[in-house]
Design an enzyme around this catalytic site. Structure first.
Site, PDB file in Angstrom:
ATOM      1  N   LYS A  73     138.329  28.942   3.855  1.00 48.24           N
ATOM      2  CA  LYS A  73     138.622  28.203   5.094  1.00 48.24           C
ATOM      3  C   LYS A  73     140.106  27.944   5.368  1.00 48.24           C
ATOM      4  O   LYS A  73     140.467  27.092   6.174  1.00 48.24           O
ATOM      5  CB  LYS A  73     137.843  26.866   5.178  1.00 48.24           C
ATOM      6  CG  LYS A  73     136.398  26.939   4.841  1.00 48.24           C
ATOM      7  CD  LYS A  73     135.680  28.143   5.361  1.00 48.24           C
ATOM      8  CE  LYS A  73     135.515  28.185   6.861  1.00 48.24           C
ATOM      9  NZ  LYS A  73     134.843  29.470   7.261  1.00 48.24           N
ATOM     10  N   HIS A 114     138.582  35.227  -2.399  1.00 52.99           N
ATOM     11  CA  HIS A 114     138.767  33.775  -2.544  1.00 52.99           C
ATOM     12  C   HIS A 114     138.943  33.409  -4.021  1.00 52.99           C
ATOM     13  O   HIS A 114     138.899  32.231  -4.387  1.00 52.99           O
ATOM     14  CB  HIS A 114     137.542  33.016  -2.014  1.00 52.99           C
ATOM     15  CG  HIS A 114     137.410  32.994  -0.518  1.00 52.99           C
ATOM     16  ND1 HIS A 114     138.477  32.898   0.326  1.00 52.99           N
ATOM     17  CD2 HIS A 114     136.304  33.039   0.274  1.00 52.99           C
ATOM     18  CE1 HIS A 114     138.041  32.888   1.591  1.00 52.99           C
ATOM     19  NE2 HIS A 114     136.736  32.979   1.575  1.00 52.99           N
ATOM     20  N   SER A 132     136.650  21.902   7.270  1.00 51.17           N
ATOM     21  CA  SER A 132     136.229  23.228   7.705  1.00 51.17           C
ATOM     22  C   SER A 132     135.142  23.786   6.779  1.00 51.17           C
ATOM     23  O   SER A 132     134.141  24.350   7.225  1.00 51.17           O
ATOM     24  CB  SER A 132     137.443  24.153   7.727  1.00 51.17           C
ATOM     25  OG  SER A 132     137.091  25.417   8.218  1.00 51.17           O
ATOM     26  N   MET A 150     134.351  29.943  14.400  1.00 53.13           N
ATOM     27  CA  MET A 150     135.629  29.600  15.036  1.00 53.13           C
ATOM     28  C   MET A 150     135.415  28.214  15.625  1.00 53.13           C
ATOM     29  O   MET A 150     134.989  28.070  16.765  1.00 53.13           O
ATOM     30  CB  MET A 150     135.963  30.609  16.138  1.00 53.13           C
ATOM     31  CG  MET A 150     136.094  32.043  15.654  1.00 53.13           C
ATOM     32  SD  MET A 150     137.557  32.348  14.654  1.00 53.13           S
ATOM     33  CE  MET A 150     138.822  32.089  15.870  1.00 53.13           C
TER      34      MET A 150
END
Ligand SMILES: Nc1ncnc2c1ncn2[C@@H]1O[C@H](COP(=O)(O)OS(=O)(=O)O)[C@@H](OP(=O)(O)O)[C@H]1O
Length: 316
Positions: free
Chosen positions: A56, A117, A147, A277
């Protein structure tokens, strides 16, 4: 795998609440941890570009910027496929017959752009050996938390976040949190945000790593995109740069089905719960944290980040 096949798998319930398992103390989905040997032994190449982030932090945004630079601002070329097909997510693994990130990467012609990640200590060693370029993007902890929380609500491929209160604790712990009342076990994949951003920060001077901040990208996209252009050793004319800034702005990317994850079935990502988004703004954490939560968070933050030269802005 076709979208139809993905839908079938979801209907069979295979993607409902993934099982998780730790690898070297880092929580992953079980299927990723079962595949760990292959991920660890992934063969990177000298001309690979890796985009590394804690979840994120602005990965998809950076992926789009990089693709636009590499394709000299040709929007149509950048709409040739979904983000995850253009730039494989190396450790991401789904049940067969879905191709893993490794399968996608291994099939891809060079030069490849890849996503991860993984915390720095878990990066397949071939990236260091081959001296591949790496762009790391970091985002402040509070906005990352918000997020990640909403993403975990809408994405059935990652563990359920539990309640907001539970999730704040889970994020701080960087692993499984246990709520005695509801007996739910919310958990956070890829480990601790604090260790992630600090680990990559410490590595940046020893390798070809461009370390960027989401807040800087938001504040002055042109300046930050120019840093990427330079890092990629490209020569991007001013008018192409302007096109890239426009095409990768939040509002335009939100409308771009090849970048906004809306081509996935709703049984995987349900954008009606929370769009991928979502806000795209530093400072949204203020709409979520209570005053007490914020104070507790800051206290804990000081302890966890003590001794590091790394600093973040939580608003711009
Ligand atoms: N162009 C652009 N400008 C500004 N912000 C953007 C942009 N594209 C994506 N985003 C925001 O980035 C958040 C998603 O992060 P990632 O792409 O790293 O997610 S993932 O880890 O790859 O799933 C997520 O942040 P939140 O809105 O705060 O949830 C996205 O909205």
């Amino acid at each position: 795998m076709s979208l139809e096949k993905m839908k079938d798998l979801c209907l069979e319930g295979k993607y409902l609440q993934p099982e998780t398992k730790e690898v070297n103390g880092i929580l992953m989905t079980k299927i990723m941890s079962d595949n760990w040997d292959k991920i660890w032994n992934f063969q990177a190449k000298p001309d690979d570009l890796l985009i590394a982030t804690y979840a994120k932090a602005g990965t998809t945004w950076t992926q789009e910027i990089v693709d636009m630079i590499q394709n000299d601002g040709d929007v149509q070329k950048c709409q040739r496929a979904n983000t995850f097909d253009r730039q494989p997510f190396i450790e991401w693994t789904l049940p067969p017959p879905s191709p893993s990130g490794l399968d996608r990467a291994n099939k891809m012609p060079s030069p490849r752009t890849l996503k991860t990640h993984l915390p720095v200590q878990m990066l397949p060693p071939s990236f260091w050996k081959e001296n591949s370029k790496i762009i790391y993007v970091a985002r402040n902890a509070k906005d990352s938390l918000v997020s990640y929380y909403h993403f975990s609500r809408m994405n059935k491929m990652v563990p359920d976040p539990g309640t907001w209160e539970e999730y704040v604790e889970t994020f701080k712990a960087g692993k499984v949190g246990i709520d005695a009342k509801s007996l739910s076990f919310p958990s956070v994949l890829w480990g601790s945000w604090y260790d992630h951003v600090k680990g990559w920060w410490d590595a940046k001077d020893q390798h070809r790593i461009l370390y960027l901040f989401y807040e800087d990208m938001k504040e002055d996209p042109k300046r930050e995109i120019q840093k990427i252009v330079k890092f990629l050793e490209k020569d991007t004319p001013e008018e192409v740069l302007d096109k890239i800034i426009y095409h990768t702005s939040f509002d335009i990317m939100k409308q771009n089905p090849m970048a906004n994850y809306t081509t996935l079935p709703t049984s995987i990502m349900d954008h009606s719960i929370s769009p991928f988004m979502r806000k795209g703004m530093p400072g949204d954490w203020k709409n979520h944290f209570t005053v007490a939560q914020n104070e507790e968070f800051d206290k804990d933050y000081q302890k966890k980040m003590a001794g590091s030269t790394l600093t973040f802005r939580t608003e711009i």
